[in-house]
Design a protein around this motif. Sequence first.
Motif, mmCIF file in Angstrom:
data_model
loop_
_atom_site.group_PDB
_atom_site.id
_atom_site.type_symbol
_atom_site.label_atom_id
_atom_site.label_comp_id
_atom_site.label_asym_id
_atom_site.label_seq_id
_atom_site.Cartn_x
_atom_site.Cartn_y
_atom_site.Cartn_z
ATOM 1 N N SER A 82 0.585 -0.986 -0.107
ATOM 2 C CA SER A 82 0.059 0.188 0.025
ATOM 3 C C SER A 82 0.923 1.238 -0.012
ATOM 4 N N TRP A 83 0.488 2.075 -0.861
ATOM 5 C CA TRP A 83 1.275 3.501 -0.977
ATOM 6 C C TRP A 83 0.654 4.554 -0.061
ATOM 7 N N GLN A 84 -0.393 4.309 0.545
ATOM 8 C CA GLN A 84 -1.135 5.119 1.339
ATOM 9 C C GLN A 84 -0.288 5.579 2.833
ATOM 10 N N VAL A 115 -5.883 12.692 1.373
ATOM 11 C CA VAL A 115 -6.007 11.953 0.222
ATOM 12 C C VAL A 115 -5.324 10.522 0.969
ATOM 13 N N GLY A 116 -4.454 10.540 1.759
ATOM 14 C CA GLY A 116 -3.726 9.529 2.336
ATOM 15 C C GLY A 116 -4.829 8.634 3.139
ATOM 16 N N LEU A 117 -5.435 9.016 3.802
ATOM 17 C CA LEU A 117 -6.608 8.405 4.668
ATOM 18 C C LEU A 117 -7.679 8.161 3.961
ATOM 19 N N PHE A 118 -8.279 8.643 3.023
ATOM 20 C CA PHE A 118 -9.324 8.290 2.038
ATOM 21 C C PHE A 118 -8.937 7.099 1.001
ATOM 22 N N GLY A 119 -7.429 7.164 0.831
ATOM 23 C CA GLY A 119 -6.941 5.953 -0.263
ATOM 24 C C GLY A 119 -7.002 4.837 0.714
ATOM 25 N N PHE A 122 -10.528 3.309 1.497
ATOM 26 C CA PHE A 122 -11.063 2.757 0.319
ATOM 27 C C PHE A 122 -10.242 2.087 -0.713
ATOM 28 N N GLU A 123 -8.994 1.658 -0.278
ATOM 29 C CA GLU A 123 -8.129 0.825 -1.252
ATOM 30 C C GLU A 123 -8.540 -0.360 -1.980
ATOM 31 N N TYR A 124 -9.577 -0.962 -1.119
ATOM 32 C CA TYR A 124 -10.075 -2.198 -1.461
ATOM 33 C C TYR A 124 -11.518 -2.063 -2.356
ATOM 34 N N TYR A 125 -11.858 -0.897 -2.649
ATOM 35 C CA TYR A 125 -12.979 -0.577 -3.224
ATOM 36 C C TYR A 125 -13.017 -0.364 -4.546
#
Length: 132
Positions: A82-84, A115-119, A122-125
């Motif tokens: 993950s890049w978040q 951006v990092g928090l939302f990413g 929701f990275e698996y959506y």
Amino acid sequence: MKIQGKMFIWLSVFVLAMAIVYGVWSKEPAGTTALFLAFGLCIMVGYYLAFTARRVDAGAQDNENAEVSDDAGELGFFSPHSWQPLSLAVGGALAFLGVVFGWWLLYFSLPVILVGLFGWVFEYYHGENRTQ
């Protein structure tokens, strides 16, 4: 989990006693506050572990006659990449630099953190990891 919950609850009792003794003897507010906050953290973790232990099956760590191999197997799902966290780290670094150089820098760090928090949430959506 039962033994970990008991350990943290006993640790919180010890930290509370030390906070009281330290506060009475030293009359120093910063260390006393830190010890009381450490007590709060210990009691939260201990309560969570004790609360969760009542709702899950007994694990191998709760059995005194268990072997190491009894606890083998899958522990859960962990994100392979993950890049978040990098985005959150950069945003957090900018926020802390804002305290040093000026509060105006927080205006630039907030979008990076969001951006990092939302990413991360929701990275698996969406994208290639959507089906995991």
